[in-house]
Design an enzyme around this catalytic site. Sequence first.
Site, PDB file in Angstrom:
ATOM      1  N   ASN A  63       0.870  -1.187   0.000  1.00 58.48           N
ATOM      2  CA  ASN A  63       0.000   0.000   0.000  1.00 58.48           C
ATOM      3  C   ASN A  63       0.904   1.234   0.000  1.00 58.48           C
ATOM      4  O   ASN A  63       1.456   1.605   1.033  1.00 58.48           O
ATOM      5  CB  ASN A  63      -0.879  -0.048   1.259  1.00 58.48           C
ATOM      6  N   ARG A  92      -2.619  -2.103  -3.392  1.00 61.80           N
ATOM      7  CA  ARG A  92      -3.778  -1.221  -3.232  1.00 61.80           C
ATOM      8  C   ARG A  92      -3.617  -0.064  -4.220  1.00 61.80           C
ATOM      9  O   ARG A  92      -2.553   0.561  -4.271  1.00 61.80           O
ATOM     10  CB  ARG A  92      -3.813  -0.678  -1.811  1.00 61.80           C
ATOM     11  N   HIS A 102     -12.487   3.720   0.188  1.00 59.31           N
ATOM     12  CA  HIS A 102     -12.548   2.686   1.236  1.00 59.31           C
ATOM     13  C   HIS A 102     -13.321   1.455   0.731  1.00 59.31           C
ATOM     14  O   HIS A 102     -13.878   0.708   1.533  1.00 59.31           O
ATOM     15  CB  HIS A 102     -13.254   3.183   2.521  1.00 59.31           C
ATOM     16  N   ARG A 123     -10.448  16.486   7.477  1.00 59.07           N
ATOM     17  CA  ARG A 123     -11.233  16.896   6.297  1.00 59.07           C
ATOM     18  C   ARG A 123     -12.606  17.382   6.736  1.00 59.07           C
ATOM     19  O   ARG A 123     -13.208  16.829   7.662  1.00 59.07           O
ATOM     20  CB  ARG A 123     -11.419  15.722   5.331  1.00 59.07           C
ATOM     21  N   GLU A 136      -8.269  -4.621   5.491  1.00 58.03           N
ATOM     22  CA  GLU A 136      -8.089  -4.345   4.061  1.00 58.03           C
ATOM     23  C   GLU A 136      -6.966  -5.187   3.467  1.00 58.03           C
ATOM     24  O   GLU A 136      -7.054  -5.630   2.328  1.00 58.03           O
ATOM     25  CB  GLU A 136      -7.824  -2.849   3.860  1.00 58.03           C
TER      26      GLU A 136
END
Length: 396
Positions: A7, A90, A179, A240, A384
């Site tokens: 990743n 990923r 996601h 965010r 993940e």
Amino acid sequence: MNVLVINCGSSSLKYQVIDTDSEQVLAKGLCERIGIDGRLVYQKTGLDKEITDAPMPTHKEAVSMVLEALVNEKTGALKSLSEVGAVGHRVVHGGEKFTESCLITDEVIKAVEECNDLAPLHNPANIIGINACRELMPGVPMVGVFDTAFHQTMPAKAYMYGIPYDYYDKYKVRKYGFHGTSHSYVSKRVCEYAGLDITKTKTIVCHLGNGSSISAVDGGKSIDTSMGLTPLEGLIMGTRCGDIDPSVVEFIANKDNLDIAGAMNVLNKKSGVDGISGVSSDFRDLWAAADNGNEKAKLALDMFCYRVAKYVGSYVAAMNGVDDIVFTAGIGENDAGVREKVLENLTYLGITVDKAKNDATHGDEAKISTDDSKVAVYVIPTNEELAIARETVALI
Ligand code: AMP
């Protein structure tokens, strides 16, 4: 088979080696500060973490150091690199081109490059990681697993924005969602865990971490999700802002004499619970401050939970019902206080929380609603890396 899961971020690289027969992690770690100086963190399962500072001008040196660590005579998890059967990468943005994971070829890399505009910070880093692995591990099959792919089943009424259609035609401006690997894994896992038929189940997945998103999964397919063209839309996150009136961009730019990039930097990096509270983006710090009477930390927690509850409500409407709600990721798995606050706003759905069970659940799979609750609520830790390893094996 052993799968190396990679990743890549712009200056980091996280990795795990997973034996997909036993689904055990053999080793994991990360490379940090790539292009700055360089640090390798490596941990073989069962041993202590090792930290090595070494120059990593590019991701290639980082991958090279990871591979060396994996076959190190003393602490390596593998005897030789031939024990790596495949690599799963990923990839953040697959645009509309990638509706599922795929074997990486030259054509695939070209198509990922064509999505760079949509994720200018992430996709180039992902491609650098892929190229570095291809160079250092020639002949080993590689698979790309896209953050956006799971949400490609959304109908147009959910993914289109209310702006001139030309922007979609010309530039593919639309909601993509992120996601996806987590939403896919968790929505499947909850059905296994609860013994539900996925084809007949309406699930709302609340992935609440430093980046947060919610999805509505009907019959195993994502039909709506809160992140958009970029991960900025939707929930209030660590730093965010989530949903705001787009005019705020112009307003703060004018007031503070910022250009668009400057205003976007505020919304991406200086907003969210961190910007509201002025304390931290970490929920443990927020609760500690709120418990000490910090009103802004309290407000940040209230706003975060209120937004999650509103999205859940809207996804009940989107699916015309809901069977189960699932909490996952750092906050969703660990923060019983956030779960309780979100669920307080959802009693109209007939949800009753098992308070003792909720309070006791930190990072494990559990049902946190009572048996007579009309909608079941679960905590399902996301994984993940395992999902990427499974996809990789399935494809090769
Ligand atoms: P993630 O992005 O999924 O790794 O989630 C990271 C975030 O989870 C952190 O920034 C914290 O806000 C939150 N978190 C992690 N552990 C806990 C905990 N034990 N209690 C509350 N929040 C936590």
